[in-house]
Design a protein around this motif. Sequence first.
Motif, PDB file in Angstrom:
ATOM      1  N   VAL A   1      35.120  41.338  33.187  1.00 48.20           N
ATOM      2  CA  VAL A   1      34.182  40.336  32.670  1.00 48.20           C
ATOM      3  C   VAL A   1      34.437  38.974  33.316  1.00 48.20           C
ATOM      4  CG1 VAL A   1      33.814  41.459  30.449  1.00 48.20           C
ATOM      5  CG2 VAL A   1      35.646  39.804  30.679  1.00 48.20           C
ATOM      6  N   PHE A   2      33.373  38.209  33.464  1.00 51.70           N
ATOM      7  CA  PHE A   2      33.435  36.844  33.981  1.00 51.70           C
ATOM      8  C   PHE A   2      34.086  35.946  32.941  1.00 51.70           C
ATOM      9  CE2 PHE A   2      31.464  32.646  34.068  1.00 51.70           C
ATOM     10  CZ  PHE A   2      31.796  32.246  35.347  1.00 51.70           C
ATOM     11  N   VAL A   3      34.988  35.050  33.388  1.00 58.78           N
ATOM     12  CA  VAL A   3      35.678  34.133  32.486  1.00 58.78           C
ATOM     13  C   VAL A   3      35.326  32.673  32.765  1.00 58.78           C
ATOM     14  CG1 VAL A   3      37.930  33.315  31.672  1.00 58.78           C
ATOM     15  CG2 VAL A   3      37.601  35.738  32.171  1.00 58.78           C
TER      16      VAL A   3
ATOM     17  N   LEU B   1      48.773  49.514  45.037  1.00 60.51           N
ATOM     18  CA  LEU B   1      47.475  48.840  45.044  1.00 60.51           C
ATOM     19  C   LEU B   1      46.340  49.845  44.964  1.00 60.51           C
ATOM     20  CD1 LEU B   1      48.065  46.185  47.825  1.00 60.51           C
ATOM     21  CD2 LEU B   1      48.025  45.827  45.350  1.00 60.51           C
ATOM     22  N   LEU B   2      45.248  49.409  44.364  1.00 60.49           N
ATOM     23  CA  LEU B   2      44.074  50.257  44.202  1.00 60.49           C
ATOM     24  C   LEU B   2      42.836  49.410  44.428  1.00 60.49           C
ATOM     25  CD1 LEU B   2      42.766  52.943  43.113  1.00 60.49           C
ATOM     26  CD2 LEU B   2      42.829  51.849  40.872  1.00 60.49           C
ATOM     27  N   GLN B   3      41.912  49.887  45.243  1.00 62.68           N
ATOM     28  CA  GLN B   3      40.635  49.206  45.436  1.00 62.68           C
ATOM     29  C   GLN B   3      39.799  49.369  44.179  1.00 62.68           C
ATOM     30  OE1 GLN B   3      39.363  47.387  48.106  1.00 62.68           O
ATOM     31  NE2 GLN B   3      37.676  46.942  46.750  1.00 62.68           N
ATOM     32  N   VAL B   4      39.393  48.261  43.586  1.00 68.09           N
ATOM     33  CA  VAL B   4      38.593  48.293  42.372  1.00 68.09           C
ATOM     34  C   VAL B   4      37.126  48.225  42.758  1.00 68.09           C
ATOM     35  CG1 VAL B   4      38.067  47.103  40.210  1.00 68.09           C
ATOM     36  CG2 VAL B   4      40.429  47.198  41.057  1.00 68.09           C
ATOM     37  N   GLN B   5      36.353  49.175  42.306  1.00 65.73           N
ATOM     38  CA  GLN B   5      34.930  49.213  42.601  1.00 65.73           C
ATOM     39  C   GLN B   5      34.213  48.130  41.801  1.00 65.73           C
ATOM     40  OE1 GLN B   5      33.713  51.249  44.994  1.00 65.73           O
ATOM     41  NE2 GLN B   5      35.849  51.796  45.273  1.00 65.73           N
ATOM     42  N   GLY B   6      33.244  47.466  42.412  1.00 63.97           N
ATOM     43  CA  GLY B   6      32.409  46.513  41.699  1.00 63.97           C
ATOM     44  C   GLY B   6      32.877  45.077  41.757  1.00 63.97           C
ATOM     45  N   ILE B   7      33.975  44.796  42.447  1.00 62.37           N
ATOM     46  CA  ILE B   7      34.408  43.404  42.603  1.00 62.37           C
ATOM     47  C   ILE B   7      34.950  43.233  44.020  1.00 62.37           C
ATOM     48  CG2 ILE B   7      36.720  43.771  41.638  1.00 62.37           C
ATOM     49  CD1 ILE B   7      36.318  40.900  40.371  1.00 62.37           C
ATOM     50  N   ALA B   8      34.447  42.208  44.697  1.00 67.48           N
ATOM     51  CA  ALA B   8      34.845  41.941  46.079  1.00 67.48           C
ATOM     52  C   ALA B   8      35.224  40.473  46.201  1.00 67.48           C
ATOM     53  CB  ALA B   8      33.698  42.274  47.024  1.00 67.48           C
TER      54      ALA B   8
ATOM     55  N   ASP C   1      35.439  32.633  45.688  1.00 68.05           N
ATOM     56  CA  ASP C   1      34.417  31.635  45.342  1.00 68.05           C
ATOM     57  C   ASP C   1      34.849  30.720  44.188  1.00 68.05           C
ATOM     58  OD1 ASP C   1      34.201  33.262  43.096  1.00 68.05           O
ATOM     59  OD2 ASP C   1      32.129  33.851  43.477  1.00 68.05           O
ATOM     60  N   GLY C   2      36.080  30.899  43.704  1.00 70.00           N
ATOM     61  CA  GLY C   2      36.618  30.047  42.640  1.00 70.00           C
ATOM     62  C   GLY C   2      36.403  30.577  41.238  1.00 70.00           C
ATOM     63  N   THR C   3      35.650  31.667  41.091  1.00 68.15           N
ATOM     64  CA  THR C   3      35.434  32.226  39.759  1.00 68.15           C
ATOM     65  C   THR C   3      36.652  33.018  39.301  1.00 68.15           C
ATOM     66  OG1 THR C   3      34.337  34.185  40.658  1.00 68.15           O
ATOM     67  CG2 THR C   3      32.918  32.335  39.995  1.00 68.15           C
ATOM     68  N   VAL C   4      36.760  33.164  37.984  1.00 68.01           N
ATOM     69  CA  VAL C   4      37.864  33.901  37.377  1.00 68.01           C
ATOM     70  C   VAL C   4      37.283  35.040  36.552  1.00 68.01           C
ATOM     71  CG1 VAL C   4      39.875  33.745  35.850  1.00 68.01           C
ATOM     72  CG2 VAL C   4      39.224  31.768  37.249  1.00 68.01           C
ATOM     73  N   TRP C   5      37.870  36.206  36.676  1.00 64.19           N
ATOM     74  CA  TRP C   5      37.424  37.422  35.993  1.00 64.19           C
ATOM     75  C   TRP C   5      38.634  38.062  35.336  1.00 64.19           C
ATOM     76  CZ3 TRP C   5      32.249  39.171  36.678  1.00 64.19           C
ATOM     77  CH2 TRP C   5      31.494  38.373  37.542  1.00 64.19           C
ATOM     78  N   SER C   6      38.420  38.850  34.290  1.00 64.52           N
ATOM     79  CA  SER C   6      39.545  39.524  33.650  1.00 64.52           C
ATOM     80  C   SER C   6      39.129  40.869  33.083  1.00 64.52           C
ATOM     81  CB  SER C   6      40.153  38.639  32.560  1.00 64.52           C
ATOM     82  OG  SER C   6      39.193  38.290  31.590  1.00 64.52           O
TER      83      SER C   6
ATOM     84  N   GLN D   1      44.315  36.771  25.620  1.00 62.95           N
ATOM     85  CA  GLN D   1      44.884  36.530  26.944  1.00 62.95           C
ATOM     86  C   GLN D   1      43.883  36.656  28.090  1.00 62.95           C
ATOM     87  OE1 GLN D   1      45.673  39.051  24.822  1.00 62.95           O
ATOM     88  NE2 GLN D   1      46.578  40.795  25.891  1.00 62.95           N
ATOM     89  N   LEU D   2      42.719  37.240  27.846  1.00 58.57           N
ATOM     90  CA  LEU D   2      41.731  37.356  28.921  1.00 58.57           C
ATOM     91  C   LEU D   2      40.985  36.050  29.172  1.00 58.57           C
ATOM     92  CD1 LEU D   2      40.205  40.902  28.347  1.00 58.57           C
ATOM     93  CD2 LEU D   2      42.131  40.221  29.798  1.00 58.57           C
ATOM     94  N   GLY D   3      41.032  35.130  28.226  1.00 57.32           N
ATOM     95  CA  GLY D   3      40.420  33.822  28.430  1.00 57.32           C
ATOM     96  C   GLY D   3      38.928  33.773  28.224  1.00 57.32           C
ATOM     97  N   ASP D   4      38.351  34.791  27.607  1.00 62.46           N
ATOM     98  CA  ASP D   4      36.900  34.803  27.404  1.00 62.46           C
ATOM     99  C   ASP D   4      36.483  34.318  26.022  1.00 62.46           C
ATOM    100  OD1 ASP D   4      37.686  36.940  25.849  1.00 62.46           O
ATOM    101  OD2 ASP D   4      36.252  38.354  26.698  1.00 62.46           O
ATOM    102  N   GLY D   5      37.422  33.770  25.249  1.00 61.95           N
ATOM    103  CA  GLY D   5      37.105  33.213  23.936  1.00 61.95           C
ATOM    104  C   GLY D   5      37.008  34.244  22.826  1.00 61.95           C
ATOM    105  N   THR D   6      37.424  35.484  23.102  1.00 62.66           N
ATOM    106  CA  THR D   6      37.377  36.540  22.085  1.00 62.66           C
ATOM    107  C   THR D   6      38.737  37.212  21.979  1.00 62.66           C
ATOM    108  OG1 THR D   6      36.854  38.436  23.508  1.00 62.66           O
ATOM    109  CG2 THR D   6      35.011  37.025  22.837  1.00 62.66           C
ATOM    110  N   HIS D   7      38.812  38.185  21.109  1.00 62.97           N
ATOM    111  CA  HIS D   7      39.968  39.076  21.025  1.00 62.97           C
ATOM    112  C   HIS D   7      39.508  40.520  21.233  1.00 62.97           C
ATOM    113  CE1 HIS D   7      41.749  35.572  18.877  1.00 62.97           C
ATOM    114  NE2 HIS D   7      42.742  35.911  19.669  1.00 62.97           N
ATOM    115  N   VAL D   8      38.451  40.690  22.010  1.00 66.34           N
ATOM    116  CA  VAL D   8      37.862  42.002  22.287  1.00 66.34           C
ATOM    117  C   VAL D   8      38.416  42.527  23.611  1.00 66.34           C
ATOM    118  CG1 VAL D   8      35.700  43.234  22.730  1.00 66.34           C
ATOM    119  CG2 VAL D   8      35.764  41.374  21.048  1.00 66.34           C
ATOM    120  N   ASP D   9      38.947  43.747  23.595  1.00 68.99           N
ATOM    121  CA  ASP D   9      39.395  44.372  24.837  1.00 68.99           C
ATOM    122  C   ASP D   9      38.201  44.523  25.778  1.00 68.99           C
ATOM    123  OD1 ASP D   9      41.737  46.736  23.325  1.00 68.99           O
ATOM    124  OD2 ASP D   9      41.847  44.574  23.572  1.00 68.99           O
ATOM    125  N   ARG D  10      38.438  44.366  27.075  1.00 64.88           N
ATOM    126  CA  ARG D  10      37.341  44.405  28.052  1.00 64.88           C
ATOM    127  C   ARG D  10      37.573  45.449  29.139  1.00 64.88           C
ATOM    128  NH1 ARG D  10      33.204  41.640  25.689  1.00 64.88           N
ATOM    129  NH2 ARG D  10      33.961  39.659  24.909  1.00 64.88           N
TER     130      ARG D  10
END
Length: 65
Positions: free
Chosen positions: A60-62, A9-16, A34-39, A47-56
């Motif tokens: 990013v918020f989904v 496991l690794l603590q990811v900075q910028g998301i809590a 809070d029910g939000t989904v991020w990828s 597969q990220l679910g953001d409606g694109t085929h762009v690597d992120r």
Amino acid sequence: MGYQSRATLLQVQGIAGVREATGGWDFTVIFKEDGTVWSVGANNYGQLGDGTHVDRNPIVFVAAP
């Protein structure tokens, strides 16, 4: 994009408030308390679910509840 596989496991900075995280080959989907989904990661099949085929990177918020 600077991805790195980890076996621990690794603590990811910028998301809590993460409730759950899951992933596949070179991507991660994060479900927050809070029910939000991020990828983040590779997105060649959408597969990220953001409606694109762009690597992120960074994360990013989904979707909202």
